[in-house]
Design a protein around this motif. Structure first.
Motif, PDB file in Angstrom:
ATOM      1  N   VAL A 230       0.849  -1.204   0.000  1.00  0.00           N
ATOM      2  CA  VAL A 230       0.000   0.000   0.000  1.00  0.00           C
ATOM      3  C   VAL A 230       0.879   1.247   0.000  1.00  0.00           C
ATOM      4  O   VAL A 230       0.604   2.227  -0.709  1.00  0.00           O
ATOM      5  CB  VAL A 230      -0.948  -0.002   1.208  1.00  0.00           C
ATOM      6  CG1 VAL A 230      -1.709   1.328   1.295  1.00  0.00           C
ATOM      7  CG2 VAL A 230      -1.943  -1.157   1.113  1.00  0.00           C
ATOM      8  N   ALA A 231       1.956   1.226   0.789  1.00  0.00           N
ATOM      9  CA  ALA A 231       2.877   2.368   0.842  1.00  0.00           C
ATOM     10  C   ALA A 231       3.497   2.641  -0.525  1.00  0.00           C
ATOM     11  O   ALA A 231       3.624   3.795  -0.948  1.00  0.00           O
ATOM     12  CB  ALA A 231       3.971   2.116   1.884  1.00  0.00           C
ATOM     13  N   PHE A 294      13.631   2.662   1.711  1.00  0.00           N
ATOM     14  CA  PHE A 294      12.392   3.310   1.284  1.00  0.00           C
ATOM     15  C   PHE A 294      11.985   4.392   2.285  1.00  0.00           C
ATOM     16  O   PHE A 294      11.651   5.523   1.909  1.00  0.00           O
ATOM     17  CB  PHE A 294      11.298   2.258   1.154  1.00  0.00           C
ATOM     18  CG  PHE A 294       9.986   2.758   0.605  1.00  0.00           C
ATOM     19  CD1 PHE A 294       9.677   2.589  -0.738  1.00  0.00           C
ATOM     20  CD2 PHE A 294       9.047   3.355   1.426  1.00  0.00           C
ATOM     21  CE1 PHE A 294       8.470   3.028  -1.248  1.00  0.00           C
ATOM     22  CE2 PHE A 294       7.836   3.807   0.930  1.00  0.00           C
ATOM     23  CZ  PHE A 294       7.544   3.642  -0.412  1.00  0.00           C
ATOM     24  N   ALA A 295      12.010   4.049   3.568  1.00  0.00           N
ATOM     25  CA  ALA A 295      11.575   4.982   4.610  1.00  0.00           C
ATOM     26  C   ALA A 295      12.503   6.185   4.722  1.00  0.00           C
ATOM     27  O   ALA A 295      12.075   7.276   5.112  1.00  0.00           O
ATOM     28  CB  ALA A 295      11.485   4.254   5.956  1.00  0.00           C
ATOM     29  N   ILE A 296      13.767   6.019   4.378  1.00  0.00           N
ATOM     30  CA  ILE A 296      14.727   7.120   4.470  1.00  0.00           C
ATOM     31  C   ILE A 296      14.617   8.056   3.268  1.00  0.00           C
ATOM     32  O   ILE A 296      14.712   9.286   3.412  1.00  0.00           O
ATOM     33  CB  ILE A 296      16.169   6.559   4.578  1.00  0.00           C
ATOM     34  CG1 ILE A 296      16.364   5.884   5.940  1.00  0.00           C
ATOM     35  CG2 ILE A 296      17.203   7.667   4.388  1.00  0.00           C
ATOM     36  CD1 ILE A 296      17.670   5.116   6.052  1.00  0.00           C
ATOM     37  N   PRO A 379       4.086  11.077   0.379  1.00  0.00           N
ATOM     38  CA  PRO A 379       5.259  10.218   0.592  1.00  0.00           C
ATOM     39  C   PRO A 379       5.722  10.145   2.048  1.00  0.00           C
ATOM     40  O   PRO A 379       6.300   9.127   2.446  1.00  0.00           O
ATOM     41  CB  PRO A 379       6.329  10.868  -0.294  1.00  0.00           C
ATOM     42  CG  PRO A 379       5.553  11.479  -1.403  1.00  0.00           C
ATOM     43  CD  PRO A 379       4.305  12.003  -0.755  1.00  0.00           C
ATOM     44  N   LEU A 380       5.478  11.194   2.822  1.00  0.00           N
ATOM     45  CA  LEU A 380       5.806  11.118   4.258  1.00  0.00           C
ATOM     46  C   LEU A 380       4.970  10.037   4.929  1.00  0.00           C
ATOM     47  O   LEU A 380       5.477   9.255   5.744  1.00  0.00           O
ATOM     48  CB  LEU A 380       5.562  12.469   4.925  1.00  0.00           C
ATOM     49  CG  LEU A 380       6.445  13.641   4.480  1.00  0.00           C
ATOM     50  CD1 LEU A 380       5.979  14.932   5.157  1.00  0.00           C
ATOM     51  CD2 LEU A 380       7.901  13.368   4.816  1.00  0.00           C
ATOM     52  N   MET A 386       5.604   2.344   5.672  1.00  0.00           N
ATOM     53  CA  MET A 386       6.610   1.336   5.326  1.00  0.00           C
ATOM     54  C   MET A 386       7.496   1.032   6.530  1.00  0.00           C
ATOM     55  O   MET A 386       7.832  -0.147   6.779  1.00  0.00           O
ATOM     56  CB  MET A 386       7.463   1.828   4.169  1.00  0.00           C
ATOM     57  CG  MET A 386       8.537   0.829   3.725  1.00  0.00           C
ATOM     58  SD  MET A 386       7.844  -0.720   3.075  1.00  0.00           S
ATOM     59  CE  MET A 386       7.235  -0.151   1.481  1.00  0.00           C
ATOM     60  N   ALA A 387       7.907   2.063   7.266  1.00  0.00           N
ATOM     61  CA  ALA A 387       8.756   1.846   8.440  1.00  0.00           C
ATOM     62  C   ALA A 387       8.048   0.972   9.473  1.00  0.00           C
ATOM     63  O   ALA A 387       8.636   0.032  10.022  1.00  0.00           O
ATOM     64  CB  ALA A 387       9.157   3.187   9.051  1.00  0.00           C
TER      65      ALA A 387
END
Length: 405
Positions: A230-231, A294-296, A379-380, A386-387
């Protein structure tokens, strides 16, 4: 002369029938990237504007998301060679119904209904091909490379498909553009159908009562990976809408294509590299690294206040997107029983479709209410989701491995 990172791909593609079913699968899934834009172009010829076209395009996505697991489960239970003829026939009929309903200027609601049927008849060829790879390859490293290769091919469908349909529609007619996308997919599906030797054989003797219920639809462990998909969908939806907004702001529709191509180039490059260098890691470690990357990277969209800044971040975002898709596919392959592998591989498409729909809606509302980069807060949210998903999966899977040791 082969480059070092291409050797793992060459090694699997020379396996018996591999390149043939992979190539056929690429053509077979082309309709999933062309049906939406093709439908919009068809409806635009009727002077209805983009509101009805957008609704019909969304109906294609919804139909594909809802029906995908049903087609895949049928392929697991009855075999690809039995299911594909029905899917291909349904796709041909529904596509013809959509074109005729628009060309004969029937009521707009009929366009939306037939567009839904077009999506619902589009069997998930990517899941079918991944199931063939699992059937063909015995080593986890080889399967990781195969999933990386298929992830790259997924990206190529969206790099080539929509521009091709748009060009043909402009040069000939929207009907011709739509027909090329559908026709290529039907030919790819037929090519898969005749390659019976590489199709997995349904294992009806191994199915137990416990695997005939919910687990046959959503195998254990797969559910926990769906938030990550989903992310990814949130990113796709946000980037698409923002690219269109930027192109309108600078007065050139070509800019949107360039920006999306930059994102796609990053995705393809990231997939090739991750497929080559990540094979030595366990699936859980791949997920950890890819999820963290991805999270970074994704929060950097928040500072993309210009077309050049957006392009640079999009390239980096593309590099960070495909690895998480590859890592998640590898983990799904280890979690799902072989008799349910196709339906297990179809759920990521459903989750990403949900993410794309939500991401596009949220970004569109933000752009209308603020400015062209207003939707880049999505995206945030994707990075946070995702994190959290990655951390939870690492915690649960890590604990399970520790208990089994």
């Amino acid at each position: 002369m082969q480059l070092p990172f291409t050797r793992p791909y060459a090694a699997i593609l020379v396996r018996d029938g591999a390149w043939r079913f992979s190539l056929a699968g690429w053509f077979a899934r082309l309709v999933r990237s062309t049906a939406g834009i093709g439908t919009i172009l068809l409806i635009a010829t009727q002077g209805q504007g983009y509101a009805v076209g957008g609704a019909a395009s969304g109906a294609v996505v919804i139909g594909s998301a809802l029906a995908g697991p049903f087609w895949s489960r049928a392929a697991d239970r009855s075999g690809q060679t039995r299911v594909l003829p029905f899917a291909l026939g349904a796709s041909a009929i529904s596509s013809a119904m959509l074109v005729l309903s628009i060309e004969f200027a029937l009521a707009p609601w009929t366009w939306i209904v037939t567009a839904f049927l077009v999506g619902a008849s589009a069997i998930d060829a990517g899941a079918l091909v991944r199931a063939r790879w699992v059937h063909l390859l015995s080593g986890p490293r080889e399967r990781h490379t195969a999933f990386a290769f298929e992830a790259v091919l997924d990206e190529f469908t969206f790099v080539i498909g929509p521009p091709l349909v748009t060009i043909i529609a402009a040069a000939a007619s929207p009907v011709a553009g739509f027909a090329v996308g559908v026709g290529a997919s039907l030919l790819g599906g037929l090519a898969l159908l005749i390659q019976r030797r590489t199709a997995p054989v349904p294992d009806r003797t191994g199915a137990t009562r416990a695997t005939r219920g919910v687990r046959s639809w959503l195998p254990a462990g797969v559910l926990g990976l769906l938030p990550g998909y989903v992310a990814v969908g949130l990113i796709f939806g946000s980037v698409d809408l923002t690219a269109v907004g930027v192109s309108r702001a600078v007065g050139s529709t070509a800019v949107a294509g360039i920006l999306l191509a930059i994102f796609a180039i990053g995705s393809v490059s990231g997939g090739f590299l991750f497929g080559a260098i990540g094979a030595a890691c366990t699936p859980l470690r791949r997920l950890t690294v890819a999820g963290a990357l991805f999270a970074i990277v994704m929060p950097w969209f928040a500072i993309a206040g210009s077309p050049i800044g957006f392009a640079i971040v999009s390239l980096c975002a593309g590099l960070a997107t495909t690895p998480i898709l590859i890592a998640s596919s590898s983990l799904i392959e280890t979690l799902a029983a072989r008799e349910h592998i196709t339906v297990a591989m179809s759920w990521p498409s459903v989750a990403m479709s949900v993410g794309v729909t939500i991401g596009a809606a949220l970004s569109g509302a933000a752009i209308d209410g603020a400015h062209i980069y207003g939707g880049l807060w999505v995206p945030l949210a994707a990075a946070a989701l995702m994190a959290g998903s990655t951390a939870l999966n690492v915690l649960v899977r890590g604990r399970g491995l520790a208990e089994s040791a």
